[in-house]
Design an enzyme around this catalytic site. Sequence first.
Site, PDB file in Angstrom:
ATOM      1  N   MET A   1      -5.890 -45.644 -12.615  1.00  0.00           N
ATOM      2  CA  MET A   1      -5.168 -45.761 -11.339  1.00  0.00           C
ATOM      3  C   MET A   1      -6.115 -45.439 -10.195  1.00  0.00           C
ATOM      4  O   MET A   1      -6.571 -44.296 -10.060  1.00  0.00           O
ATOM      5  CB  MET A   1      -3.978 -44.798 -11.299  1.00  0.00           C
ATOM      6  CG  MET A   1      -2.747 -45.313 -12.013  1.00  0.00           C
ATOM      7  SD  MET A   1      -1.362 -44.170 -11.844  1.00  0.00           S
ATOM      8  CE  MET A   1      -1.810 -42.898 -13.019  1.00  0.00           C
ATOM      9  N   ALA A   2      -6.403 -46.463  -9.369  1.00  0.00           N
ATOM     10  CA  ALA A   2      -7.291 -46.263  -8.220  1.00  0.00           C
ATOM     11  C   ALA A   2      -6.689 -45.211  -7.292  1.00  0.00           C
ATOM     12  O   ALA A   2      -5.503 -45.270  -6.966  1.00  0.00           O
ATOM     13  CB  ALA A   2      -7.476 -47.587  -7.481  1.00  0.00           C
TER      14      ALA A   2
ATOM     15  N   CYS B   1      -6.350 -56.248 -12.053  1.00  0.00           N
ATOM     16  CA  CYS B   1      -6.046 -55.858 -10.665  1.00  0.00           C
ATOM     17  C   CYS B   1      -5.586 -57.078  -9.851  1.00  0.00           C
ATOM     18  O   CYS B   1      -6.298 -58.078  -9.757  1.00  0.00           O
ATOM     19  CB  CYS B   1      -7.275 -55.222 -10.013  1.00  0.00           C
ATOM     20  SG  CYS B   1      -6.956 -54.770  -8.298  1.00  0.00           S
TER      21      CYS B   1
END
Length: 372
Positions: A61-62, A141
């Site tokens: 998770m960015a 993404c």
Amino acid sequence: MSRFRQQYSFFIGLTFPLHRIESKQSYFFHKLTYGIITEEHLHVEIITSEVRFLIITLSPMAGVSDKSFRKLCTSMGADVTFTEMISVNGLTKKNKKSFQMLPDVDEHAVVQLFGKEPELFLRAAELIGDRARWIDINAACPVFKVTKRGYGSALMKTPSLLRKIVELLSSNGIKVSVKMRIGWEEQKNFMEVARAASDGGAFLITIHGRTVEQGYSGKADWEPAKLLKKALKTKIGISGDIFTPYDAVNASTFTNADYIFIARGSIGNPWIFEDTKSLVANGEFSLPSLVEREKIIKKHLDMEIEEYGLHGIIMFRKFLVRYLKNLPQSHEIKESFMRMENYEELTKVLDAYFDKLISCEQGGVEGGNIEG
Ligand SMILES: Cc1cc2nc3c(=O)[nH]c(=O)nc-3n(C[C@H](O)[C@H](O)[C@H](O)COP(=O)(O)O)c2cc1C
């Protein structure tokens, strides 16, 4: 009574205390309403026998799965943790920020990379060396800024390029996995993409059950993971809408996936990893006490500060909001926390808040109990 219902009632009757029966039933009907899980899928009895080897994974998770959160989740039962996606361009240009995102050698975390040039993936992986448990390639993404350059889920449009990247890494002795979605749009090409990754040498393919176009809308579809598990020899990871230990067990039972990925469900609830293990092993789990919640919140805050210095307080805000979700009168503390940058002041406010909650709970004062 159908065979399923007999098994279901038998199972919960045997192993779940009353409050568990209630939550399990409401969960069951909730899922039925959304039409995702059918009776055929919910072989709940398997919990007590076969589903004992779930590999419970903190999903990349960015902006969330930083070193502190990964280490916290590992200490709370996550078997595998992923870094947020890191740019191969950044790493190969020796970008300081990209290097700061890498795990420590002893952390044993998976490093997720994004980009599109096979040679850059190889150079980045070589620079990372043994700081990565293995390398994961981001083909999932959906963010436009990423896909417009051909990175992230755009790789699902070019399965042959994805295969080249995987092949180059694995032929150089690098253990590699791929994370993807079920397709770009309505026309779901997950099987073609997964075959390309598998043929290239990926040992694990994780599938988030949404198309790129969907973003995070709608419900995650677990069916493609089930189909991949049947069709390929590669290990399969399932991602999407696993918010509770029951979801984790059901996702595993339905898809037969080897790795269960938890993303949003872990933010503010790192107990989910241990809880899932407890559900699998004992048929139940218990919610953390207020004392335990406060302990973990403070531990996490300290870890963020250790990682980022005082900026860690700002990094921690998004977590705190989620830790306090559903706790009584937490909106005030959340608001004041958003303005605070002083550690002492902040821990004082936290102490006062939890002291009040704990004394309410002990005294049985109405409104002092945890809701939900
Ligand atoms: C804030 C946030 C950041 C994310 N960043 C990444 C990422 O860097 N790489 C990736 O493969 N997936 C990323 N994801 C997707 C998650 O790993 C996961 O596949 C998705 O959220 C579905 O799982 P969930 O329903 O458990 O949240 C991100 C998701 C969120 C919510």
